[in-house]
Motif scaffolding. Sequence first.
Motif, PDB file in Angstrom:
ATOM      1  N   SER A 191     -83.617 -36.386 -58.283  1.00 25.16           N
ATOM      2  CA  SER A 191     -83.410 -35.686 -59.559  1.00 25.16           C
ATOM      3  C   SER A 191     -82.805 -36.643 -60.574  1.00 25.16           C
ATOM      4  N   GLU A 192     -83.232 -36.528 -61.827  1.00 23.73           N
ATOM      5  CA  GLU A 192     -82.799 -37.466 -62.856  1.00 23.73           C
ATOM      6  C   GLU A 192     -81.396 -37.155 -63.363  1.00 23.73           C
ATOM      7  N   THR A 193     -81.018 -35.898 -63.440  1.00 25.07           N
ATOM      8  CA  THR A 193     -79.712 -35.527 -63.972  1.00 25.07           C
ATOM      9  C   THR A 193     -78.959 -34.705 -62.943  1.00 25.07           C
ATOM     10  N   THR A 194     -77.619 -34.641 -63.149  1.00 22.40           N
ATOM     11  CA  THR A 194     -76.793 -33.849 -62.254  1.00 22.40           C
ATOM     12  C   THR A 194     -77.117 -32.368 -62.377  1.00 22.40           C
ATOM     13  N   PHE A 300     -73.549 -36.760 -53.191  1.00 28.63           N
ATOM     14  CA  PHE A 300     -74.389 -37.060 -54.356  1.00 28.63           C
ATOM     15  C   PHE A 300     -73.778 -36.494 -55.629  1.00 28.63           C
ATOM     16  N   LEU A 301     -73.298 -35.252 -55.572  1.00 22.18           N
ATOM     17  CA  LEU A 301     -72.663 -34.672 -56.755  1.00 22.18           C
ATOM     18  C   LEU A 301     -71.396 -35.435 -57.136  1.00 22.18           C
ATOM     19  N   ASP A 302     -70.626 -35.855 -56.137  1.00 17.61           N
ATOM     20  CA  ASP A 302     -69.416 -36.617 -56.431  1.00 17.61           C
ATOM     21  C   ASP A 302     -69.756 -37.952 -57.082  1.00 17.61           C
ATOM     22  N   TYR A 303     -70.823 -38.594 -56.615  1.00 12.06           N
ATOM     23  CA  TYR A 303     -71.236 -39.863 -57.227  1.00 12.06           C
ATOM     24  C   TYR A 303     -71.718 -39.636 -58.657  1.00 12.06           C
ATOM     25  N   ARG A 304     -72.525 -38.580 -58.856  1.00  8.73           N
ATOM     26  CA  ARG A 304     -73.042 -38.329 -60.197  1.00  8.73           C
ATOM     27  C   ARG A 304     -71.911 -37.988 -61.176  1.00  8.73           C
ATOM     28  N   LEU A 305     -70.900 -37.256 -60.710  1.00 15.98           N
ATOM     29  CA  LEU A 305     -69.816 -36.877 -61.598  1.00 15.98           C
ATOM     30  C   LEU A 305     -68.868 -38.043 -61.880  1.00 15.98           C
ATOM     31  N   ARG A 306     -68.718 -38.965 -60.936  1.00 16.24           N
ATOM     32  CA  ARG A 306     -67.816 -40.098 -61.138  1.00 16.24           C
ATOM     33  C   ARG A 306     -68.476 -41.266 -61.861  1.00 16.24           C
TER      34      ARG A 306
END
Length: 497
Positions: A191-194, A300-306
């Motif tokens: 997915s391109e965006t969170t 993955f969500l933690d990486y995208r948010l950080r």
Amino acid sequence: MTSNTFPSLFAHVPAGAFGPLASPNRERYWRLLCRLFDEYFGPDAPLPPSHGFARREIVAALERYLLAEETWEDEGETPLQGGLAARAAAVYERLRQAGWLRQDKLGAREMVLMPPALAQLLGTLVEFADRGPTFVSAKIRSIELQLQQVVDGRAGGEALDEAAEQARRLLSSLASMSLQVRDLMPELVRSETTAQFARQWFERYVAQFFIRDYADLHRADHPLARRAQILLMVQEIENGPLREDIAAWYREHVAEGDDARARQLLQRSLMRLRELERIDEYLARLDEDMRQANRRALAFLDYRLRAPDRLDVLLHRAARGALAADENALRMPVGPGALMDEAQLRPPRRRPQPIPRSANSQAQPSAEQIARLSLLRRMKRVRLVTAEDMASYVGRQLPPGGSVDSGALEISSIQDLRAYQTLLTLALRGSRPGGLRRDDPLGRLLRGFRVELVDRGEPGDNGWLRAPRFVVHHAAGRGPSASNAARASAQAEPDPA
């Protein structure tokens, strides 16, 4: 079943039936077949005429469907790039040649029907493509009810066969669930965006691939907890008198009179039902796949948010700026002086000297310590009452064939006092309802005598102990005389006190 007993698929389905679904336009053919099935030949459609639909009506329906379809790819032999009527006629001929549609003559008219085998196959494919999350509780409850009807005699082999088929579909669904979860994660990670990842995660993973009653599977009142009753009913059918009746049903309705094949089919149905015993393995593997998928999604969500937003755009912008900057702006940001110098190098690492080791010293005990240890051992031995000690104490005071009161027992040492206390304990335990228990360790001390508690007035007092009175009786006929054994033991072993 052996390999030569597998049913033949193409004895019921034409050999070219999967041709349109394997062509470059397979998605378009699939949508057209689904719309024809839904509007004309499926269970949700009105009852078709017995002689079928007119050919021009089916071709007109295909023209209507093709209006919403994009341009078809050229397949060589079938021209699908002309006018709408020509394209509809070409699609109709392709489906008719593949066997999905059957054209018959009714006088001068051409009538069209979908063969029953192909209609059943298309219905199975639609159900497979449109299946949702599994309801384990509903399937288990249905299997149990059908087996209960068989056991009660209200149903026969048809209910057993349907229950076995449901058990096979349930286990197959649980087995494929883990693979679907593992195949879904790489697709979601792209997915391109969170926001897109989170939306697909909750829409596809939770809503489509999760078992509807997954949260209730491990509850005590869930129907899955009754699989033991299902297995008991299967065992009752297999080993009870119902087996012959059900085998007769299989022989009459399924095996065409072949007794060996009927018994083979019955055994296969029972084996499928017994496979429910392995459902815990499928659920354990599914739980592990769910936990791994959750960990990957959270990581993955933690990486995208950080991570910085639009990191790739920032990197491209920095690269373009570096290429367009002059030489002075690109100077390395270091202080003056030599960049590589011996004084700036890290000194070599020196290993510390190992600590010298010495053996542990062995200290010899002193004479006082040895004496104290010997005294402690003698104290423990004097307080320990064995069967030989008890026989020696009782044998010195109990006349052969007679009895002796507790007040007449002599106490001249610590060992005698401990023997007296043990006799008192045996008398108290023997006076309980039911007497002395068989597993009581003190029962091994009763060799040739028995102890009886006397409840008469005041308790006895021998100067050392104030306790209830008891009587020691000689037990005749139980091996050698206790007094003789005690006297022999007393002469052979001196008193350690």
